[in-house]
Design an enzyme around this catalytic site. Structure first.
Site, mmCIF file in Angstrom:
data_model
loop_
_atom_site.group_PDB
_atom_site.id
_atom_site.type_symbol
_atom_site.label_atom_id
_atom_site.label_comp_id
_atom_site.label_asym_id
_atom_site.label_seq_id
_atom_site.Cartn_x
_atom_site.Cartn_y
_atom_site.Cartn_z
ATOM 1 N N TRP A 102 -36.173 31.937 -31.475
ATOM 2 C CA TRP A 102 -35.142 32.940 -31.786
ATOM 3 C C TRP A 102 -34.819 32.982 -33.258
ATOM 4 O O TRP A 102 -34.655 34.061 -33.838
ATOM 5 C CB TRP A 102 -33.886 32.702 -30.948
ATOM 6 C CG TRP A 102 -34.104 33.020 -29.502
ATOM 7 C CD1 TRP A 102 -34.029 32.157 -28.452
ATOM 8 C CD2 TRP A 102 -34.462 34.293 -28.931
ATOM 9 N NE1 TRP A 102 -34.316 32.807 -27.279
ATOM 10 C CE2 TRP A 102 -34.585 34.110 -27.537
ATOM 11 C CE3 TRP A 102 -34.702 35.553 -29.460
ATOM 12 C CZ2 TRP A 102 -34.931 35.161 -26.668
ATOM 13 C CZ3 TRP A 102 -35.043 36.599 -28.603
ATOM 14 C CH2 TRP A 102 -35.155 36.390 -27.226
ATOM 15 N N ASP A 171 -26.237 32.120 -34.521
ATOM 16 C CA ASP A 171 -26.538 32.648 -33.191
ATOM 17 C C ASP A 171 -26.286 31.509 -32.201
ATOM 18 O O ASP A 171 -27.052 30.554 -32.142
ATOM 19 C CB ASP A 171 -28.001 33.105 -33.143
ATOM 20 C CG ASP A 171 -28.439 33.558 -31.755
ATOM 21 O OD1 ASP A 171 -27.648 33.455 -30.802
ATOM 22 O OD2 ASP A 171 -29.598 34.010 -31.626
ATOM 23 N N LYS A 195 -26.025 34.043 -21.206
ATOM 24 C CA LYS A 195 -26.362 32.641 -21.001
ATOM 25 C C LYS A 195 -25.127 31.879 -20.517
ATOM 26 O O LYS A 195 -25.132 31.325 -19.438
ATOM 27 C CB LYS A 195 -26.884 32.014 -22.300
ATOM 28 C CG LYS A 195 -28.372 32.172 -22.572
ATOM 29 C CD LYS A 195 -28.808 33.576 -22.855
ATOM 30 C CE LYS A 195 -30.293 33.726 -23.077
ATOM 31 N NZ LYS A 195 -30.661 34.292 -24.376
HETATM 32 C C1 LIG Z 1 -31.449 34.999 -25.236
HETATM 33 C C2 LIG Z 1 -31.285 34.789 -26.696
HETATM 34 C C3 LIG Z 1 -31.423 35.836 -27.613
HETATM 35 C C4 LIG Z 1 -31.790 37.240 -27.212
HETATM 36 O O1 LIG Z 1 -30.789 37.803 -26.452
HETATM 37 P P1 LIG Z 1 -30.815 39.333 -25.984
HETATM 38 O O2 LIG Z 1 -29.463 39.505 -25.437
HETATM 39 O O3 LIG Z 1 -31.917 39.455 -24.987
HETATM 40 O O4 LIG Z 1 -31.072 40.161 -27.194
HETATM 41 C C5 LIG Z 1 -31.227 35.557 -28.953
HETATM 42 N N1 LIG Z 1 -30.900 34.317 -29.370
HETATM 43 C C6 LIG Z 1 -30.770 33.280 -28.511
HETATM 44 C C7 LIG Z 1 -30.418 31.930 -29.029
HETATM 45 C C8 LIG Z 1 -30.954 33.493 -27.153
HETATM 46 O O5 LIG Z 1 -30.823 32.476 -26.289
#
Ligand SMILES: *Cc1c(COP(=O)(O)O)cnc(C)c1O
Length: 360
Positions: A102, A171, A195
């Protein structure tokens, strides 16, 4: 008869059962409105109450000081890979720490908008995070970006990154609200809800007033953080249902004792699985280095792809579902977010023992 499984999927992921039950009970008539939350006008008092409650709960769970805003956006965490540079990069540079799939994506996306630097040493597989002393930030970085938990690789920072004067943007999609953080170290935290805090389709963005000030003049329509900050997250129609579920998940988390309490449960859950790995005489091998092991996504391998497939099939047959690793790294991944019950982790640990005994 309803049959629930233990859901190890990485996201969308398990939600607390009591939240689902509450949503079901309120589905046809939300608090006497005669409508479901999905049918309410986003400008109605009934919905505004939901949105403000979700914000207040997030503020108090995260102990946010008054100089941070909480915004509800759409477009997933991935949209933030673009919005962050659109709002804050200017001519750059920005510093990116790359520790997994990511953060690599975030960095590549930002490079479309201006100058970015990678500030840590890369290896061919993502198994670790850099120590603070290894990072060499640019002297005039507009911001430093990192991913606190790499969901695919199973690698997590055990500390809150220090930007040494540069604003830190994080993030935290897969570990927000899973442990206490030192909020003062962050300028922006964003997280896709699916998540750890709700359903897909909402992204929570926590942003300091100082950062909002920096990008105030930017005319990016709904890609401006200020458009959300100035309109209570509603420059356009928000994901009303998603925000409602976030409110319920936060209420559930309060009932669990809050972030510090759930953090202890999370440590216990992850510890159970890592012990199985470490005590398996090499039958299971953890993918992350010890110091960078994720408490949210436990990744490990077996001797062969065939054995891993057998592991997943047999686990699924006893109600342990969603254990196959991401297609890019393969192996096994057990995602055990806040809402994943301890009982399910114990069940998996037991299954791992049985499986290794029968297949070694
Ligand atoms: C799942 C995830 C993403 C992407 O998320 P979307 O909502 O599908 O855009 C980005 N960063 C991390 C750390 C993730 O776990």
């Amino acid at each position: 008869m309803i049959q629930r499984v233990f859901n190890f999927y990485s996201g969308p992921a398990v939600l607390p059962e009591s939240v689902l039950e509450r949503a079901r009970a309120e589905m046809l008539d939300f608090k006497g409105s005669g409508m479901s939350v999905m049918e309410l006008s986003h400008r109605s008092d009934a919905f505004l109450t939901v949105l403000r409650s979700a914000e207040q709960r997030l503020r108090s769970l995260l102990a946010l000081p008054d100089n941070y805003r909480v915004l509800f956006l759409q477009g997933g965490a991935s949209l933030q890979f673009s919005m962050v540079p659109m709002n804050f990069l200017d001519s750059g540079p920005a510093d990116y720490v790359i520790t997994g799939t990511w953060s690599e994506k975030a960095c590549k996306t930002a490079a479309n908008f201006g100058l970015v630097n990678v500030v840590n040493q890369l290896s061919d597989r993502y198994t670790t995070v850099p120590g603070e002393e290894e990072l060499r930030f640019s002297s005039e970085a507009k911001y430093v970006h990192y991913v606190s938990n790499e969901t695919i690789d199973g690698v997590e920072f055990p500390y809150d990154l220090n930007g040494f004067g540069s604003p830190v943007i994080c993030d935290a999609s897969s570990n927000i609200l899973s442990r206490p953080i030192d909020i003062g170290k962050y300028s922006v935290i964003y997280a896709g809800a699916q998540k750890n805090i709700g359903p897909s389709g909402v992204t929570v963005v926590i942003v300091s007033d100082e950062m909002l000030e920096r990008c105030r003049g930017k005319q990016n329509g709904v890609l401006s953080y200020n458009a959300f900050a100035e309109n209570e997250s509603m420059p356009n129609t928000p994901n009303t249902w998603g925000i409602y579920i976030i409110d319920l998940v936060c209420e559930w988390l309060e009932e669990q004792g809050g972030v510090a309490a759930i953090s202890r449960v999370n440590a216990k859950k992850a510890g159970l699985l890592y012990s199985e790995i470490d005590e398996s005489d090499g039958f299971y091998s953890g993918m992350a280095e010890l110091a960078a092991r994720s408490r949210m996504n436990v990744t490990f391998r077996l001797a062969s792809g065939d054995l891993e497939a057998k592991f997943c099939d047999e686990a699924a047959a006893i109600g342990l579902v969603g254990l196959r690793g991401h297609r890019s790294v393969e192996g096994i991944r057990a995602s055990i977010y806040n809402a994943f019950p301890l009982e399910g982790v114990e069940r998996l640990a037991e299954f791992m023992q049985d499986f290794s005994r029968k297949n070694c």
